[in-house]
Write a protein that holds these residues in place. Structure first.
Motif, PDB file in Angstrom:
ATOM      1  N   GLU A  28       0.682  -1.108  -0.043  1.00 29.87           N
ATOM      2  CA  GLU A  28       0.059   0.051   0.169  1.00 29.87           C
ATOM      3  C   GLU A  28       0.847   1.334   0.018  1.00 29.87           C
ATOM      4  O   GLU A  28       0.450   2.242  -0.032  1.00 29.87           O
ATOM      5  N   GLY A  29       2.337   0.856   0.312  1.00 30.39           N
ATOM      6  CA  GLY A  29       3.230   2.221   0.027  1.00 30.39           C
ATOM      7  C   GLY A  29       3.600   2.697   1.583  1.00 30.39           C
ATOM      8  O   GLY A  29       4.306   3.659   1.535  1.00 30.39           O
ATOM      9  N   SER A 108      -9.342 -10.332   7.208  1.00 29.03           N
ATOM     10  CA  SER A 108      -9.121  -9.951   5.523  1.00 29.03           C
ATOM     11  C   SER A 108      -7.954  -8.901   5.507  1.00 29.03           C
ATOM     12  O   SER A 108      -8.097  -7.844   6.114  1.00 29.03           O
ATOM     13  N   LEU A 109      -7.071  -9.122   4.827  1.00 19.69           N
ATOM     14  CA  LEU A 109      -6.306  -8.267   4.491  1.00 19.69           C
ATOM     15  C   LEU A 109      -6.607  -6.925   3.692  1.00 19.69           C
ATOM     16  O   LEU A 109      -6.170  -5.841   4.203  1.00 19.69           O
ATOM     17  N   ALA A 110      -7.759  -6.963   2.974  1.00 17.27           N
ATOM     18  CA  ALA A 110      -8.261  -6.066   2.505  1.00 17.27           C
ATOM     19  C   ALA A 110      -8.982  -4.941   3.550  1.00 17.27           C
ATOM     20  O   ALA A 110      -9.006  -3.788   3.569  1.00 17.27           O
ATOM     21  N   ALA A 114      -8.131  -0.992   4.464  1.00 19.30           N
ATOM     22  CA  ALA A 114      -9.225  -0.219   4.675  1.00 19.30           C
ATOM     23  C   ALA A 114      -9.296   0.567   6.011  1.00 19.30           C
ATOM     24  O   ALA A 114      -9.342   1.687   6.134  1.00 19.30           O
ATOM     25  N   ARG A 115      -9.196  -0.151   7.111  1.00 17.90           N
ATOM     26  CA  ARG A 115      -9.147   0.387   8.100  1.00 17.90           C
ATOM     27  C   ARG A 115      -7.874   1.326   8.789  1.00 17.90           C
ATOM     28  O   ARG A 115      -7.887   2.172   9.432  1.00 17.90           O
ATOM     29  N   VAL A 116      -6.825   0.645   8.274  1.00 18.12           N
ATOM     30  CA  VAL A 116      -5.575   1.529   8.290  1.00 18.12           C
ATOM     31  C   VAL A 116      -5.877   2.933   7.785  1.00 18.12           C
ATOM     32  O   VAL A 116      -5.480   3.939   8.230  1.00 18.12           O
ATOM     33  N   ARG A 117      -6.304   2.848   6.467  1.00 21.65           N
ATOM     34  CA  ARG A 117      -6.379   4.186   5.608  1.00 21.65           C
ATOM     35  C   ARG A 117      -7.477   5.002   6.330  1.00 21.65           C
ATOM     36  O   ARG A 117      -7.196   6.050   6.502  1.00 21.65           O
TER      37      ARG A 117
END
Length: 227
Positions: A28-29, A108-110, A114-117
């Motif tokens: 994700e960078g 889920s990794l996805a 999303a939660r990190v973002r």
């Protein structure tokens, strides 16, 4: 000059989990550091991560204690607890010690990404706005409520819950909508968590003998209405 990537610290003593999460977040960078113990995590906190993905079951320190120490070492850091402990009591304890979010394994990794973002977006500064409803005032900058002349210190979760209620004074907010606003749209925690925090808030708001402000509307949800 390229801006420095956001730094994330992953704390998990399971090499497989740590590796998977690190690869996913690196893709994700983000710049990702890893720690296999609480002690190592506190040492790496010197690198000032913006967010920490924290397991609770660590070989040396309790994850709750690590969260408290991280909060002292890196003010403003976002903490996402990622653990196999799925009891409602653990979720409440994690949020009470300062975690911003709580996910259980398997995961889920996805959804994790999303939660990190979402947590990193919350860290972006916004101008403070003092909310007032009746004799209750909420100061976002100080994370402090005041009812009349009485100051009411709040935890991060209590603050978010009260803020959402005060943003819509008098309006009934359904429980599922309020939960999503406070914990995020992909919150998978226990349904009783919201009720627990409403009780916490009521105890604090009414501790001086003041009339009740947070009303339970059967079949509709909760509403904050001036006494």
């Amino acid at each position: 000059m390229e801006p420095e990537p956001v730094r994330i610290l992953v704390v998990d003593d399971d090499p497989g989990v740590a590796s998977i999460v690190t690869r996913a977040l690196s893709a994700e960078g983000y710049a990702v550091d890893t720690a296999a113990s609480g002690g190592e995590a506190l040492l790496l906190a010197a690198r000032k991560p913006s967010l920490v993905v924290l397991d609770l079951l660590l070989p040396d320190l309790d994850g709750f204690d690590v969260c408290r120490e991280l909060r002292r070492a890196v003010p403003g850091v976002a903490v996402l607890m990622l653990t196999a402990r799925d009891a409602a009591a653990d979720q409440i304890a994690g949020l009470d010690v300062g975690a911003d979010d709580y996910m259980t394994k398997p995961f889920s990794l996805a959804v994790l990404a999303a939660r990190v973002r979402a947590l990193l977006r919350r860290r972006e500064p916004s101008p403070p706005e003092i909310l007032r409803v009746g004799d209750l005032a909420l100061d976002p900058g100080a994370h402090l409520a005041r009812r009349g002349d009485r100051e009411i210190p709040l935890t991060k979760t209590e603050f978010r819950l009260l803020r959402e209620l005060m943003r819509a004074p008098g309006r009934a907010i359904p429980k599922d909508e309020l939960t999503k606003r406070v914990w995020g749209y992909d919150f998978t925690g226990d349904d009783n968590v919201l009720e627990v925090y409403v009780r916490y808030l009521r105890q604090k708001l009414e501790r001086g003998g003041e009339p009740r402000l947070i009303q339970t509307l059967r079949g509709l949800g909760y509403a904050l209405r001036p006494a």
